[in-house]
Design a protein around this motif. Structure first.
Motif, PDB file in Angstrom:
ATOM      1  N   THR A   5     -18.061-117.041   6.039  1.00  0.00           N
ATOM      2  CA  THR A   5     -18.883-116.107   5.942  1.00  0.00           C
ATOM      3  C   THR A   5     -17.250-115.807   4.058  1.00  0.00           C
ATOM      4  OG1 THR A   5     -17.551-114.407   6.436  1.00  0.00           O
ATOM      5  CG2 THR A   5     -20.233-114.955   7.077  1.00  0.00           C
ATOM      6  N   ARG A   7     -14.149-116.495   0.986  1.00  0.00           N
ATOM      7  CA  ARG A   7     -14.570-117.570   0.192  1.00  0.00           C
ATOM      8  C   ARG A   7     -14.341-119.064   0.230  1.00  0.00           C
ATOM      9  NH1 ARG A   7     -10.693-117.220  -4.275  1.00  0.00           N
ATOM     10  NH2 ARG A   7      -8.792-117.573  -2.600  1.00  0.00           N
ATOM     11  N   MET A   8     -13.199-119.716   0.654  1.00  0.00           N
ATOM     12  CA  MET A   8     -13.776-121.326   0.698  1.00  0.00           C
ATOM     13  C   MET A   8     -14.345-121.476   2.032  1.00  0.00           C
ATOM     14  SD  MET A   8     -11.079-121.470  -1.007  1.00  0.00           S
ATOM     15  CE  MET A   8     -11.143-123.527  -0.362  1.00  0.00           C
ATOM     16  N   THR A  83      -5.027-115.622   6.608  1.00  0.00           N
ATOM     17  CA  THR A  83      -4.002-115.870   7.607  1.00  0.00           C
ATOM     18  C   THR A  83      -3.520-115.748   9.137  1.00  0.00           C
ATOM     19  OG1 THR A  83      -3.540-117.226   5.571  1.00  0.00           O
ATOM     20  CG2 THR A  83      -1.733-116.941   6.985  1.00  0.00           C
ATOM     21  N   LEU A  85      -5.450-114.153  11.466  1.00  0.00           N
ATOM     22  CA  LEU A  85      -6.063-114.380  12.648  1.00  0.00           C
ATOM     23  C   LEU A  85      -6.005-115.314  12.727  1.00  0.00           C
ATOM     24  CD1 LEU A  85      -8.943-112.771  11.035  1.00  0.00           C
ATOM     25  CD2 LEU A  85      -6.808-111.552  12.656  1.00  0.00           C
ATOM     26  N   ARG A  86      -5.903-116.517  12.410  1.00  0.00           N
ATOM     27  CA  ARG A  86      -5.402-117.901  12.537  1.00  0.00           C
ATOM     28  C   ARG A  86      -4.747-118.665  13.454  1.00  0.00           C
ATOM     29  NH1 ARG A  86      -5.138-120.366   7.506  1.00  0.00           N
ATOM     30  NH2 ARG A  86      -6.858-119.610   7.743  1.00  0.00           N
ATOM     31  N   LYS A 104      -4.927-124.275   5.312  1.00  0.00           N
ATOM     32  CA  LYS A 104      -3.423-123.765   5.568  1.00  0.00           C
ATOM     33  C   LYS A 104      -3.776-121.900   5.138  1.00  0.00           C
ATOM     34  CE  LYS A 104      -2.970-122.674   1.665  1.00  0.00           C
ATOM     35  NZ  LYS A 104      -3.453-121.509   0.482  1.00  0.00           N
ATOM     36  N   ASP A 132      -6.135-129.572   0.993  1.00  0.00           N
ATOM     37  CA  ASP A 132      -6.867-130.619  -0.459  1.00  0.00           C
ATOM     38  C   ASP A 132      -6.731-130.748  -1.901  1.00  0.00           C
ATOM     39  OD1 ASP A 132      -6.695-127.766  -0.225  1.00  0.00           O
ATOM     40  OD2 ASP A 132      -7.336-127.420  -2.187  1.00  0.00           O
ATOM     41  N   LYS A 133      -5.049-130.312  -2.270  1.00  0.00           N
ATOM     42  CA  LYS A 133      -4.857-130.478  -3.171  1.00  0.00           C
ATOM     43  C   LYS A 133      -4.451-131.492  -3.909  1.00  0.00           C
ATOM     44  CE  LYS A 133      -4.899-126.325  -5.065  1.00  0.00           C
ATOM     45  NZ  LYS A 133      -6.217-125.983  -3.450  1.00  0.00           N
ATOM     46  N   TRP A 178      -6.192-108.901   0.120  1.00  0.00           N
ATOM     47  CA  TRP A 178      -5.764-108.569   1.410  1.00  0.00           C
ATOM     48  C   TRP A 178      -4.605-109.744   1.139  1.00  0.00           C
ATOM     49  CZ3 TRP A 178      -4.312-114.121   3.027  1.00  0.00           C
ATOM     50  CH2 TRP A 178      -5.512-114.387   2.810  1.00  0.00           C
TER      51      TRP A 178
END
Ligand SMILES: NC(=O)c1ccc[n+]([C@@H]2O[C@H](COP(=O)([O-])OP(=O)(O)OC[C@H]3O[C@@H](n4cnc5c(N)ncnc54)[C@H](O)[C@@H]3O)[C@@H](O)[C@H]2O)c1
Length: 374
Positions: A5, A7-8, A83, A85-86, A104, A132-133, A178
């Motif tokens: 849900t 953005r990324m 991040t 919660l990862r 990341k 991704d970059k 956040w």
């Protein structure tokens, strides 16, 4: 897919990657195997998951991560949560025997990132981190110039990343709040140095040292509900990275800068034989033989049109969405064991660079970057 849900998670990973692969009829491998990703949407809000599920006709969703992990039909755990919660979620996924692919930074701290990499290795599970970059069209073109030996001896890299992220009072902020709170795992160093780590390493070479000046330019912001909060995480970092053979990379990262550039991120590489500037999509180059000779003379109007003195690198191939390109490699890696170098150890090295950058900023000194191993 946990954090779908966000953005990324929604736009880049679900819509532009997994759904795009399904829309093209799945991902065919060289041996004739067809990979068909069947996403299970995981998140905290049943309402939001249900909306996405209905919008895209994806019947599987749950707010109960453990039940999804307990289903042997689910082979990969993907994490795009915020991040902090990862680590606990990925650890649970590895304990449940799932292959893991994560946004990341791979974790909020280096010990956590290393622990995940070790757990995955020991369990023999495939693992990957979003980088991704380097799959962006502009950086693929830049990479092409490096591979062609265009630059001669590379001297320096300069990078400029950033844009104005609204404070949230008179105009809503365009990034989640956040990111600006230290206690929630925010900060531009933790957010962007993992990117700079793999961009530099894969374009030029390993990063051996870092000096960073990290600051919080805007100490107060307004959150998603319009409430003021203390923005105590760093929102700009001015860093110098030392690479092998005296190559220096200087990268500015800021959420408090207004854009006077062609793209939101730009990298320039200067070498003895030529130079190039790449953004998200475009890349231009100037060869030694085509280099003009500017002369410093403030008494005369500038006669040179510097931007016109560069040539574009042509596309020469269909350069699509970078997130999807990496997803396809990861899916192939899981199914066929095809190589995938962007693993959790690579992700841990990005977190290491962020931690050393923050330590450098605190202590006001250049930090060596030691080799990491499991
Ligand atoms: N690769 C990239 O270019 C890139 C760009 C931006 C962000 N990211 C990474 O992606 C991750 C998500 O970032 P985002 O910008 O999508 O964030 P976001 O705030 O839009 O999404 C966060 C997700 O985590 C979930 N979540 C679970 N518990 C939460 C809590 N207590 N508070 C807030 N959200 C909670 C949300 O539901 C949401 O799905 C971060 O780790 C970030 O570093 C990567």
């Amino acid at each position: 897919m946990n954090g779908v849900t966000g953005r990324m998670g929604y736009r880049q990973h679900l819509v532009r990657s997994i759904l795009a692969v399904r829309e093209q009829g799945g991902l065919p491998l060289a041996d004739g195997t067809l990979i068909w990703p069947e996403p299970v949407l995981v998140g905290r809000s049943a309402e939001k998951l249900k909306t996405i599920s209905e919008r895209h006709q994806l019947p599987s969703w749950t707010t109960d991560l453990d039940s999804a992990l307990g289903d042997p039909g689910n082979e990969i755990y993907f994490d795009a949560q915020l991040t902090q919660l990862r680590f606990p979620a990925v650890r649970r996924a590895l304990a449940a025997g799932k292959h893991v692919y994560v946004e990341k930074p791979a974790a909020a701290t280096l010990p956590e990132a290393l622990e995940l990499a070790r757990l995955a290795r020991d369990a023999g599970l495939r693992n990957g981190v979003v980088q991704d970059k380097i799959f962006l069209p502009g950086l693929i073109k830049l990479r092409r110039l490096v591979d062609a030996g265009f630059f001669g001896r590379i001297l320096s890299v300069r990078g400029e990343f950033g844009y104005w992220v609204f404070e949230g009072d008179w105009q809503q902020a365009q990034r989640p709040s956040w990111n600006y709170r230290a206690a929630d795992g925010g900060g531009i160093v933790l957010d962007m140095f993992p990117h700079w780590h793999y961009v530099l390493e894969r374009l030029v070479g390993p990063v051996r040292s870092v000096y960073a000046h990290a600051v919080t330019h805007l100490p107060s912001r307004w959150d998603e509900s319009g409430r003021p909060y203390a923005a105590d995480a760093d929102d700009a970092a001015y860093a110098v990275f030392g690479l092998d053979d005296g190559v220096v990379a200087q990268i500015n990262s800021s959420w408090a800068v207004r854009v006077h550039r062609d793209e939101l991120v730009e990298f320039q590489i200067d070498g003895t034989e030529g130079s190039a500037v790449a953004g998200l999509r475009e890349c231009v180059f100037q060869h030694r033989a085509g280099t003009p000779k500017p002369v410093w003379n403030p008494d005369e109007p500038n006669a040179e049109r510097f931007r016109d003195q560069w040539q574009p690198v042509p596309d020469n191939a269909g350069l699509g969405n970078g997130f999807r390109a990496e997803w396809e490699l990861f899916l192939a890696h899981v199914v066929s064991g095809a190589p995938f170098p962007y693993d959790l150890l690579a992700g841990a090295r990005g977190v290491q660079l962020a931690e050393l950058g923050l330590a450098s900023a605190r202590e006001g000194r250049r930090m060596p970057v030691p080799e990491l191993s499991l």
